[in-house]
Design a protein around this motif. Structure first.
Motif, PDB file in Angstrom:
ATOM      1  N   TYR A 155       0.834  -1.200   0.000  1.00  0.00           N
ATOM      2  CA  TYR A 155       0.000   0.000   0.000  1.00  0.00           C
ATOM      3  C   TYR A 155       0.872   1.255   0.000  1.00  0.00           C
ATOM      4  O   TYR A 155       0.617   2.200  -0.751  1.00  0.00           O
ATOM      5  N   ALA A 156       1.905   1.257   0.833  1.00  0.00           N
ATOM      6  CA  ALA A 156       2.771   2.431   0.917  1.00  0.00           C
ATOM      7  C   ALA A 156       3.498   2.686  -0.391  1.00  0.00           C
ATOM      8  O   ALA A 156       3.633   3.833  -0.840  1.00  0.00           O
ATOM      9  N   VAL A 157       3.974   1.625  -1.046  1.00  0.00           N
ATOM     10  CA  VAL A 157       4.678   1.770  -2.327  1.00  0.00           C
ATOM     11  C   VAL A 157       3.755   2.356  -3.380  1.00  0.00           C
ATOM     12  O   VAL A 157       4.116   3.280  -4.115  1.00  0.00           O
ATOM     13  N   GLU A 158       2.529   1.825  -3.457  1.00  0.00           N
ATOM     14  CA  GLU A 158       1.590   2.337  -4.462  1.00  0.00           C
ATOM     15  C   GLU A 158       1.189   3.776  -4.165  1.00  0.00           C
ATOM     16  O   GLU A 158       1.042   4.600  -5.067  1.00  0.00           O
ATOM     17  N   ARG A 159       1.004   4.103  -2.883  1.00  0.00           N
ATOM     18  CA  ARG A 159       0.639   5.471  -2.537  1.00  0.00           C
ATOM     19  C   ARG A 159       1.769   6.440  -2.880  1.00  0.00           C
ATOM     20  O   ARG A 159       1.524   7.547  -3.359  1.00  0.00           O
ATOM     21  N   LYS A 160       3.011   6.003  -2.628  1.00  0.00           N
ATOM     22  CA  LYS A 160       4.147   6.853  -2.963  1.00  0.00           C
ATOM     23  C   LYS A 160       4.215   7.080  -4.471  1.00  0.00           C
ATOM     24  O   LYS A 160       4.470   8.194  -4.936  1.00  0.00           O
ATOM     25  N   ARG A 161       3.989   6.035  -5.252  1.00  0.00           N
ATOM     26  CA  ARG A 161       3.975   6.182  -6.714  1.00  0.00           C
ATOM     27  C   ARG A 161       2.896   7.176  -7.148  1.00  0.00           C
ATOM     28  O   ARG A 161       3.119   8.013  -8.020  1.00  0.00           O
ATOM     29  N   ALA A 162       1.722   7.062  -6.528  1.00  0.00           N
ATOM     30  CA  ALA A 162       0.634   7.986  -6.876  1.00  0.00           C
ATOM     31  C   ALA A 162       0.998   9.413  -6.489  1.00  0.00           C
ATOM     32  O   ALA A 162       0.715  10.363  -7.237  1.00  0.00           O
ATOM     33  N   ASP A 163       1.646   9.577  -5.331  1.00  0.00           N
ATOM     34  CA  ASP A 163       2.051  10.924  -4.894  1.00  0.00           C
ATOM     35  C   ASP A 163       3.057  11.528  -5.863  1.00  0.00           C
ATOM     36  O   ASP A 163       2.968  12.707  -6.217  1.00  0.00           O
ATOM     37  N   ILE A 164       4.025  10.717  -6.294  1.00  0.00           N
ATOM     38  CA  ILE A 164       5.040  11.208  -7.233  1.00  0.00           C
ATOM     39  C   ILE A 164       4.397  11.569  -8.566  1.00  0.00           C
ATOM     40  O   ILE A 164       4.702  12.604  -9.170  1.00  0.00           O
ATOM     41  N   ALA A 165       3.476  10.714  -9.039  1.00  0.00           N
ATOM     42  CA  ALA A 165       2.792  10.999 -10.304  1.00  0.00           C
ATOM     43  C   ALA A 165       1.976  12.286 -10.212  1.00  0.00           C
ATOM     44  O   ALA A 165       1.972  13.105 -11.144  1.00  0.00           O
ATOM     45  N   GLN A 166       1.295  12.477  -9.078  1.00  0.00           N
ATOM     46  CA  GLN A 166       0.500  13.690  -8.891  1.00  0.00           C
ATOM     47  C   GLN A 166       1.406  14.917  -8.844  1.00  0.00           C
ATOM     48  O   GLN A 166       1.074  15.966  -9.406  1.00  0.00           O
ATOM     49  N   TYR A 167       2.546  14.783  -8.186  1.00  0.00           N
ATOM     50  CA  TYR A 167       3.491  15.901  -8.110  1.00  0.00           C
ATOM     51  C   TYR A 167       4.012  16.258  -9.505  1.00  0.00           C
ATOM     52  O   TYR A 167       4.097  17.431  -9.871  1.00  0.00           O
ATOM     53  N   LYS A 168       4.372  15.226 -10.289  1.00  0.00           N
ATOM     54  CA  LYS A 168       4.874  15.481 -11.636  1.00  0.00           C
ATOM     55  C   LYS A 168       3.801  16.132 -12.506  1.00  0.00           C
ATOM     56  O   LYS A 168       4.100  17.016 -13.317  1.00  0.00           O
ATOM     57  N   LEU A 169       2.545  15.688 -12.343  1.00  0.00           N
ATOM     58  CA  LEU A 169       1.456  16.279 -13.110  1.00  0.00           C
ATOM     59  C   LEU A 169       1.283  17.751 -12.748  1.00  0.00           C
ATOM     60  O   LEU A 169       1.143  18.612 -13.626  1.00  0.00           O
ATOM     61  N   ALA A 170       1.286  18.053 -11.449  1.00  0.00           N
ATOM     62  CA  ALA A 170       1.145  19.444 -11.017  1.00  0.00           C
ATOM     63  C   ALA A 170       2.317  20.283 -11.500  1.00  0.00           C
ATOM     64  O   ALA A 170       2.147  21.427 -11.938  1.00  0.00           O
ATOM     65  N   GLU A 171       3.521  19.708 -11.450  1.00  0.00           N
ATOM     66  CA  GLU A 171       4.710  20.422 -11.919  1.00  0.00           C
ATOM     67  C   GLU A 171       4.618  20.682 -13.413  1.00  0.00           C
ATOM     68  O   GLU A 171       4.972  21.765 -13.895  1.00  0.00           O
ATOM     69  N   SER A 172       4.132  19.685 -14.168  1.00  0.00           N
ATOM     70  CA  SER A 172       3.983  19.844 -15.610  1.00  0.00           C
ATOM     71  C   SER A 172       2.959  20.926 -15.949  1.00  0.00           C
ATOM     72  O   SER A 172       3.168  21.738 -16.852  1.00  0.00           O
ATOM     73  N   LYS A 173       1.839  20.944 -15.208  1.00  0.00           N
ATOM     74  CA  LYS A 173       0.816  21.968 -15.446  1.00  0.00           C
ATOM     75  C   LYS A 173       1.356  23.354 -15.138  1.00  0.00           C
ATOM     76  O   LYS A 173       1.106  24.312 -15.882  1.00  0.00           O
ATOM     77  N   LEU A 174       2.117  23.465 -14.051  1.00  0.00           N
ATOM     78  CA  LEU A 174       2.691  24.751 -13.687  1.00  0.00           C
ATOM     79  C   LEU A 174       3.674  25.227 -14.747  1.00  0.00           C
ATOM     80  O   LEU A 174       3.669  26.399 -15.133  1.00  0.00           O
ATOM     81  N   ARG A 175       4.518  24.297 -15.233  1.00  0.00           N
ATOM     82  CA  ARG A 175       5.475  24.664 -16.267  1.00  0.00           C
ATOM     83  C   ARG A 175       4.750  25.091 -17.551  1.00  0.00           C
ATOM     84  O   ARG A 175       5.148  26.051 -18.209  1.00  0.00           O
ATOM     85  N   ALA A 176       3.667  24.372 -17.898  1.00  0.00           N
ATOM     86  CA  ALA A 176       2.904  24.737 -19.094  1.00  0.00           C
ATOM     87  C   ALA A 176       2.275  26.120 -18.937  1.00  0.00           C
ATOM     88  O   ALA A 176       2.250  26.909 -19.885  1.00  0.00           O
ATOM     89  N   GLN A 177       1.767  26.424 -17.734  1.00  0.00           N
ATOM     90  CA  GLN A 177       1.184  27.746 -17.498  1.00  0.00           C
ATOM     91  C   GLN A 177       2.240  28.839 -17.594  1.00  0.00           C
ATOM     92  O   GLN A 177       1.998  29.897 -18.168  1.00  0.00           O
ATOM     93  N   GLU A 178       3.424  28.575 -17.062  1.00  0.00           N
ATOM     94  CA  GLU A 178       4.506  29.560 -17.144  1.00  0.00           C
ATOM     95  C   GLU A 178       4.935  29.774 -18.587  1.00  0.00           C
ATOM     96  O   GLU A 178       5.162  30.909 -19.013  1.00  0.00           O
ATOM     97  N   ASN A 179       5.038  28.675 -19.351  1.00  0.00           N
ATOM     98  CA  ASN A 179       5.406  28.802 -20.762  1.00  0.00           C
ATOM     99  C   ASN A 179       4.351  29.575 -21.535  1.00  0.00           C
ATOM    100  O   ASN A 179       4.675  30.388 -22.408  1.00  0.00           O
ATOM    101  N   ALA A 180       3.073  29.306 -21.213  1.00  0.00           N
ATOM    102  CA  ALA A 180       1.992  30.007 -21.908  1.00  0.00           C
ATOM    103  C   ALA A 180       2.046  31.507 -21.608  1.00  0.00           C
ATOM    104  O   ALA A 180       1.875  32.341 -22.509  1.00  0.00           O
ATOM    105  N   ARG A 181       2.287  31.860 -20.333  1.00  0.00           N
ATOM    106  CA  ARG A 181       2.395  33.283 -19.992  1.00  0.00           C
ATOM    107  C   ARG A 181       3.575  33.927 -20.702  1.00  0.00           C
ATOM    108  O   ARG A 181       3.479  35.058 -21.195  1.00  0.00           O
ATOM    109  N   LEU A 182       4.696  33.192 -20.778  1.00  0.00           N
ATOM    110  CA  LEU A 182       5.876  33.719 -21.455  1.00  0.00           C
ATOM    111  C   LEU A 182       5.585  33.931 -22.934  1.00  0.00           C
ATOM    112  O   LEU A 182       5.898  34.989 -23.499  1.00  0.00           O
ATOM    113  N   GLU A 183       4.968  32.936 -23.569  1.00  0.00           N
ATOM    114  CA  GLU A 183       4.711  33.043 -25.007  1.00  0.00           C
ATOM    115  C   GLU A 183       3.702  34.147 -25.302  1.00  0.00           C
ATOM    116  O   GLU A 183       3.836  34.864 -26.289  1.00  0.00           O
TER     117      GLU A 183
END
Length: 421
Positions: A155-183
């Motif tokens: 359970y802990a391993v799967e939850r950690k994987r989900a947390d990392i995936a969620q973090y990467k998704l949020a980071e990707s969305k933030l980077r996309a928003q920053e790129n969009a503002r820059l462009e």
């Protein structure tokens, strides 16, 4: 304190096959000198193997924390700080100052690993707080057995994987928003204050999820009342070409406001291109128009670019003359770009565009829309009473429809219009 995981009889695990479950490795961090875990490998009730490693302090844990470790089980009573692990009372002052100091250190040295904490049942509040600090889950020492430990690890391993995936998704969305503002900040803002010309533009990059492509345009009015407009296209569709297009546009605006025009302006832009392009194969086409203060005539320079289209009331739209145009920027050293005088009249619309609009295919065949097809399309829309933004939107939409989907090249279209009062 020892972790009371019972010894279990050998039960053969399934090594292969569609239902096979991969082995897990658990790193146990506890400081009991006797060593609570003396069996190098245990099995849960389902026969799944759990490899065990033991560390008596955080220094030893950092050494044993190899990539194949899936989960860390930390005794919350573990001392931390200088000298931790050298005795039962070592580091007790640090533990009193920060009861989660050991956990914070584990989370720091194992940011991508699942972490479980072990504590006594009468310390449930502290266990819950450990989860808020960053552990995936907690276990009570008195209730622990092989089956519960196995389930908690998975359970802990799967939850950690989900947390990392969620973090990467949020980071990707933030980077996309920053790129969009820059462009968006790099897109041009026409300077036409004081002019009676109406301006409209459409821009559609060929790159997926991008706001900028290799096409670029701009329009400014100089203090003498002349309106200068340009549109260009850097060969290629990647971010390097988009960046070069922005550089050329900014350079064009600065040079135009400084008083350069026609051949002198294009020659200087070619120098900018030659310095800034990533390789010598990169070139750019360009069309510049300077409209006289009275709005009735203009100077036209073409550097390997399609000629603009002009429409006047009561007449079909047509392409402006494009004889004696110069080469694209970056192709020939010391090239020249003749400036042609064009009579516009009193009421007119002038459309500048990049080849992305005319190079789309027509249906399933190899035939392309081309300049003649574009002129016919524009005349149909004019006959329907379209103008300004509506005319450009309808034209780009029809080009996409004829192509059977998204246009693969960047598309930029600029429309300048004047109505004589």
């Amino acid at each position: 304190m020892p972790v009371p995981v019972p010894r279990q009889r050998d039960i053969p695990g399934t090594e292969s096959g569609p239902g096979a479950t991969s082995s897990l490795t658990l790193l146990v961090i506890e400081d009991d000198p006797a060593g609570g875990l003396t069996v190098p490998e245990i099995l849960d009730a389902d026969g799944h193997r759990i490899r065990l490693r033991s560390a008596r302090n955080l220094t030893e844990a950092a050494r044993l924390l190899t990539p194949d470790v899936n989960c860390v089980l930390l005794d919350l009573a573990l001392p931390h700080g200088p000298g931790a692990g050298s005795g039962a009372g070592a580091g007790s002052g640090d533990a009193a100052a920060d009861p989660f100091g050991a956990l914070r250190q584990v989370l720091r040295i194992a940011p991508r690993h699942a972490v479980l904490v072990l504590t006594s049942e009468d310390d449930a509040q502290r266990a819950a707080e450990a989860v808020r600090v960053g552990a995936q889950d907690f276990l009570f020492r008195d209730e622990l057995d092989g089956r519960l430990l196995s389930r908690a690890i998975r359970y802990a391993v799967e939850r950690k994987r989900a947390d990392i995936a969620q973090y990467k998704l949020a980071e990707s969305k933030l980077r996309a928003q920053e790129n969009a503002r820059l462009e968006r900040g790099l897109l041009p803002h026409p300077l036409l204050e004081g002019s009676d010309l109406r301006f409209a533009a459409r821009y559609r990059p060929g790159r997926s999820r991008a706001l900028l492509g290799g096409d670029f345009y701009d329009t400014v009015r100089t203090p003498d009342g002349t309106v200068h407009a340009m549109i260009g296209d850097v060969c290629g569709h990647g971010p390097d070409e988009a960046a070069l297009g922005v550089e050329l546009r900014i350079a064009w605006r600065a040079l135009t406001l400084a008083g350069l025009c026609g051949d002198d302006l294009l020659a200087t832009l070619q120098e900018v291109l030659e310095v800034e392009r990533p390789c010598e194969e990169i070139f750019a086409t360009l069309c510049t128009v300077d409209i006289a203060p009275d709005g009735r005539r203009a100077g036209l320079c073409l550097a390997g670019h399609p000629a603009p289209l002009i429409s006047r009331p009561g007449r079909p739209a047509r392409l402006l003359p494009y004889e004696n145009s110069g080469p694209a920027l970056g192709l020939l050293p010391r090239a020249r770009w003749p400036r042609r005088q064009v009579e516009l009249g009193g009421t007119w619309s002038l459309m500048l565009y990049t080849d992305g609009l005319i190079e789309g295919r027509i249906g399933q065949g190899k035939e392309r829309l081309g300049q003649d097809g574009m002129v016919e399309m524009i005349n149909r829309h004019l006959a329907d009473g379209l103008s300004g933004e509506g005319l450009l939107e309808a034209s780009v939409t029809e080009a996409r429809r004829l192509n059977g989907g998204e246009l693969t090249d960047d598309v930029a279209v600029v429309l300048l219009s004047r109505a004589e009062g």
